[in-house]
Design a protein around this motif. Structure first.
Motif, PDB file in Angstrom:
ATOM      1  N   THR A  97       0.828  -1.208   0.000  1.00  0.00           N
ATOM      2  CA  THR A  97       0.000   0.000   0.000  1.00  0.00           C
ATOM      3  C   THR A  97       0.858   1.252   0.000  1.00  0.00           C
ATOM      4  O   THR A  97       0.601   2.200  -0.756  1.00  0.00           O
ATOM      5  CB  THR A  97      -0.924   0.002   1.235  1.00  0.00           C
ATOM      6  OG1 THR A  97      -1.751  -1.162   1.205  1.00  0.00           O
ATOM      7  CG2 THR A  97      -1.796   1.245   1.257  1.00  0.00           C
ATOM      8  N   SER A 101       0.970   3.859  -3.195  1.00  0.00           N
ATOM      9  CA  SER A 101       0.549   5.239  -2.911  1.00  0.00           C
ATOM     10  C   SER A 101       1.645   6.222  -3.310  1.00  0.00           C
ATOM     11  O   SER A 101       1.373   7.277  -3.904  1.00  0.00           O
ATOM     12  CB  SER A 101       0.216   5.396  -1.430  1.00  0.00           C
ATOM     13  OG  SER A 101      -0.852   4.550  -1.068  1.00  0.00           O
ATOM     14  N   LEU A 128      -7.122   8.379   1.522  1.00  0.00           N
ATOM     15  CA  LEU A 128      -7.286   7.012   1.006  1.00  0.00           C
ATOM     16  C   LEU A 128      -6.152   6.111   1.494  1.00  0.00           C
ATOM     17  O   LEU A 128      -6.382   4.982   1.949  1.00  0.00           O
ATOM     18  CB  LEU A 128      -7.316   7.051  -0.520  1.00  0.00           C
ATOM     19  CG  LEU A 128      -7.518   5.725  -1.254  1.00  0.00           C
ATOM     20  CD1 LEU A 128      -8.915   5.193  -1.026  1.00  0.00           C
ATOM     21  CD2 LEU A 128      -7.280   5.907  -2.750  1.00  0.00           C
ATOM     22  N   GLU A 129      -4.916   6.613   1.436  1.00  0.00           N
ATOM     23  CA  GLU A 129      -3.769   5.830   1.903  1.00  0.00           C
ATOM     24  C   GLU A 129      -3.877   5.534   3.389  1.00  0.00           C
ATOM     25  O   GLU A 129      -3.635   4.405   3.831  1.00  0.00           O
ATOM     26  CB  GLU A 129      -2.462   6.571   1.611  1.00  0.00           C
ATOM     27  CG  GLU A 129      -1.248   5.779   2.072  1.00  0.00           C
ATOM     28  CD  GLU A 129       0.062   6.519   1.908  1.00  0.00           C
ATOM     29  OE1 GLU A 129       1.121   5.859   1.890  1.00  0.00           O
ATOM     30  OE2 GLU A 129       0.049   7.761   1.807  1.00  0.00           O
ATOM     31  N   SER A 130      -4.256   6.529   4.171  1.00  0.00           N
ATOM     32  CA  SER A 130      -4.366   6.343   5.623  1.00  0.00           C
ATOM     33  C   SER A 130      -5.412   5.286   5.968  1.00  0.00           C
ATOM     34  O   SER A 130      -5.172   4.405   6.806  1.00  0.00           O
ATOM     35  CB  SER A 130      -4.721   7.673   6.293  1.00  0.00           C
ATOM     36  OG  SER A 130      -4.804   7.528   7.690  1.00  0.00           O
ATOM     37  N   GLY A 131      -6.564   5.351   5.314  1.00  0.00           N
ATOM     38  CA  GLY A 131      -7.625   4.380   5.592  1.00  0.00           C
ATOM     39  C   GLY A 131      -7.224   2.965   5.225  1.00  0.00           C
ATOM     40  O   GLY A 131      -7.515   2.011   5.949  1.00  0.00           O
ATOM     41  N   THR A 132      -6.521   2.822   4.105  1.00  0.00           N
ATOM     42  CA  THR A 132      -6.103   1.487   3.677  1.00  0.00           C
ATOM     43  C   THR A 132      -5.036   0.921   4.603  1.00  0.00           C
ATOM     44  O   THR A 132      -5.096  -0.250   4.999  1.00  0.00           O
ATOM     45  CB  THR A 132      -5.557   1.540   2.237  1.00  0.00           C
ATOM     46  OG1 THR A 132      -6.450   2.283   1.422  1.00  0.00           O
ATOM     47  CG2 THR A 132      -5.412   0.153   1.665  1.00  0.00           C
ATOM     48  N   THR A 135      -6.615  -0.219   7.795  1.00  0.00           N
ATOM     49  CA  THR A 135      -7.338  -1.497   7.644  1.00  0.00           C
ATOM     50  C   THR A 135      -6.413  -2.682   7.878  1.00  0.00           C
ATOM     51  O   THR A 135      -6.799  -3.678   8.507  1.00  0.00           O
ATOM     52  CB  THR A 135      -7.958  -1.596   6.239  1.00  0.00           C
ATOM     53  OG1 THR A 135      -8.839  -0.483   6.033  1.00  0.00           O
ATOM     54  CG2 THR A 135      -8.744  -2.881   6.069  1.00  0.00           C
ATOM     55  N   VAL A 151     -12.119   4.639   3.316  1.00  0.00           N
ATOM     56  CA  VAL A 151     -11.594   4.771   1.954  1.00  0.00           C
ATOM     57  C   VAL A 151     -12.684   5.075   0.931  1.00  0.00           C
ATOM     58  O   VAL A 151     -12.380   5.453  -0.206  1.00  0.00           O
ATOM     59  CB  VAL A 151     -10.838   3.493   1.535  1.00  0.00           C
ATOM     60  CG1 VAL A 151      -9.724   3.168   2.515  1.00  0.00           C
ATOM     61  CG2 VAL A 151     -11.786   2.307   1.403  1.00  0.00           C
ATOM     62  N   MET A 155     -12.253   7.681  -2.551  1.00  0.00           N
ATOM     63  CA  MET A 155     -12.291   7.007  -3.848  1.00  0.00           C
ATOM     64  C   MET A 155     -13.486   7.481  -4.667  1.00  0.00           C
ATOM     65  O   MET A 155     -13.395   7.638  -5.898  1.00  0.00           O
ATOM     66  CB  MET A 155     -12.329   5.487  -3.660  1.00  0.00           C
ATOM     67  CG  MET A 155     -12.319   4.696  -4.970  1.00  0.00           C
ATOM     68  SD  MET A 155     -10.979   5.143  -6.113  1.00  0.00           S
ATOM     69  CE  MET A 155      -9.570   4.389  -5.316  1.00  0.00           C
ATOM     70  N   LEU A 260      -7.324  -1.482  -2.786  1.00  0.00           N
ATOM     71  CA  LEU A 260      -8.661  -1.568  -2.195  1.00  0.00           C
ATOM     72  C   LEU A 260      -9.269  -2.956  -2.302  1.00  0.00           C
ATOM     73  O   LEU A 260      -9.957  -3.411  -1.378  1.00  0.00           O
ATOM     74  CB  LEU A 260      -9.592  -0.534  -2.842  1.00  0.00           C
ATOM     75  CG  LEU A 260      -9.724   0.785  -2.056  1.00  0.00           C
ATOM     76  CD1 LEU A 260      -8.391   1.539  -2.076  1.00  0.00           C
ATOM     77  CD2 LEU A 260     -10.818   1.666  -2.641  1.00  0.00           C
TER      78      LEU A 260
END
Length: 517
Positions: A97, A101, A128-132, A135, A151, A155, A260
């Protein structure tokens, strides 16, 4: 190590806030737009460096043990904790990830997709990167759900504001499908937490379902599995994916396919397999059946799009190929064996590398030709990329053969191990049924080779460039910088699979044994 993991998860979020602030006068460079794009590349670069340091500091002798852990009480009344940690299963996904990113941010610095202000674009990319990353790092069911949902909004806007034709409809389809799946998944997560008395994923995996009745496990697997299946995406819940990929900007497609989609399969491995094994055993044959159906369906859809005269979009074709590739991941998980699950995790990483590279390449073709339509690209004499842009043609052919699972490249090992797992499924599963699934999956590899070789023949081969036709640019410096790591890692993983399997196997063995090994 604790600080590093916290930085990796929270750093992009802080960077997103900073991206929305005015740039200091000394850092603006030629323009504020250039400054914010440089900020995005810098932040993602720092996070990638931190992920590499974390991987180097990881105790490779104990990959099954959670490392770099943080465990802080957050909502005492519900026993929800800020619990972070990585093991051999999550570490490769974390590094993947961070890498994708950074490559997307670097690519965007030189080739920003057309659309509104770069400020919002960079901020959304970092959220988006932080959420992935969160996870793959959180070890609490409630936090997992929050990160899983985090995310969706970035997105959605990346597709809706910076996408191409049909972006609004594709963005709405993406968010509606995933939100509806997530609502059902939340109910399953809450059911497990309430019945077990804890939301801690490590404690629940160690208990291995002993504190949950079979009825609770079956209900939870059905609810959680539906939410995860939409994100994976599993046939027939995949129909949002081709539209989203076709409309998304290049970096959006790379992150959607490369990162994702892995969140869904990771949830199956981290939550469903160890926490509700009895429920999973009941649904495993059905999951395998849907998986092989997806393999065949995705391959046939790609063959139809690759056919001359079909006006097939190359981005759409690669999106359908993802349905087939993720089918192998789901098949490996459904076997409930160390061999199959290791194959699924390997195929996850391989798909992220190879399909990420394919979407970068198709984005470059679309920029040069103004379209990704296969008939237009092929033309009367073939696009003849080998003659017109030899490096670009060679990279496209390399990514295609890696995607079809050529031995010696990353795509081979995951699919092979998933099929081996189906040859000898876990105790309690029907071996004749899984042998049938294995045979169907193996046939799917032949269909995959067929459509990818057709694409290479049509796009890369052909006659010389007609007189008067404008030449196209070959691989540029920034493209070379963004794509080289993916090529190198695809070769490395193919020639030296023990690097990855040595991390995942001990962790998978312990996960399936309920922490007793």
């Amino acid at each position: 190590m604790q600080f590093l993991l916290a930085l990796i998860v929270a750093g992009p979020l802080l960077g997103a806030v900073a991206a929305l602030l005015p740039a200091p006068p000394g850092l603006k460079g030629k323009s504020p737009d250039q400054a914010v794009l440089r900020h995005g590349a810098t932040v993602t670069g720092v996070i990638l460096l931190a992920a590499i340091v974390l991987a180097l500091g990881f105790d490779h002798d104990q990959p099954s043990r959670m490392q770099a852990t943080t465990d802080i009480s957050w909502i005492p009344a519900l026993d929800v904790r800020i619990h972070l940690g990585v093991d051999g299963i999550s570490l490769p996904l974390l590094v993947l990830t961070a890498l994708l990113s950074f490559l997307c941010a670097l690519y965007s610095y030189f080739k920003m997709p057309s659309g509104p202000s770069p400020k919002a674009f960079v901020a959304l990319l970092l959220v988006l990167e932080s959420g992935t990353l969160a996870t793959f790092a959180v070890l609490d069911l409630v936090l997992f759900f929050l990160a899983f949902e985090m995310v969706l909004i970035p997105m959605y806007f990346l597709i809706a504001r910076w996408g191409g034709e049909g972006r609004q409809a594709a963005a709405w389809k993406f968010i509606l499908y995933t939100l509806l799946g997530s609502v059902v998944m939340l109910l399953g997560l809450l059911l497990i937490g309430v019945q077990a008395g804890t939301f801690d994923m490590v404690a629940l995996a160690t208990d291995n379902g002993r504190g949950l009745t079979t009825t609770v496990q079956v209900t939870a697997v059905l609810a959680i599995g539906l939410g995860l299946a939409v994100k994976t995406p599993m046939w027939p819940l995949h129909s949002w994916l081709p539209d989203a990929h076709t409309a998304a900007p290049t970096v959006g497609s790379v992150l959607l396919a490369g990162v994702l989609l892995k969140m869904g399969t990771y949830g199956f491995v981290r939550i469903v397999l160890p926490i509700a094994p009895d429920g999973m055993r009941i649904f495993a044959p059905y999951l395998a059946a849907f998986a092989v159906a997806g393999i065949i369906y995705g391959s046939l859809a790609c063959l139809a799009l690759a056919r001359p005269g079909s006006k097939g979009d190359l981005k759409r074709l690669i999106a359908y190929s993802s349905v087939g590739h993720m089918g192998f991941v789901l098949l490996g998980i459904a076997t409930m064996t160390p061999t199959g699950v290791n194959g699924a995790l390997f195929a996850n990483i391989a798909h992220g590398l190879v399909t990420g590279l394919l979407f970068f390449l198709v984005g470059a073709l679309k920029d040069r030709y103004g379209t990704a339509d296969l008939d237009t690209l092929a033309g009367a004499t073939g696009a003849a990329l080998y003659g017109r842009a030899p490096r670009l043609g060679a990279l496209l052919a390399f990514a295609a053969v890696a995607s079809l699972g050529l031995p010696g490249l990353a795509g081979f090992w995951g699919e092979m191990l998933a099929l081996f797992g189906a040859f000898e499924p876990a105790e309690g599963l029907s071996r004749p049924a899984f042998l049938t699934f294995m045979a169907i999956g193996a046939f799917g590899t032949l269909l995959t080779a067929a459509y990818l070789l057709i694409v290479v023949r049509r796009v890369c081969m052909g006659g010389p460039r007609p007189a008067g036709e404008t030449a196209i640019a070959d691989v540029q410096g920034y493209e070379f910088a963004a794509w080289t790591p993916l090529v190198a890692l695809t070769v490395l993983a193919g020639l030296w699979p023990a690097v990855l399997l040595g991390l995942t196997d001990p962790a998978v063995q312990q996960l399936l044994a309920g922490g007793t090994r």
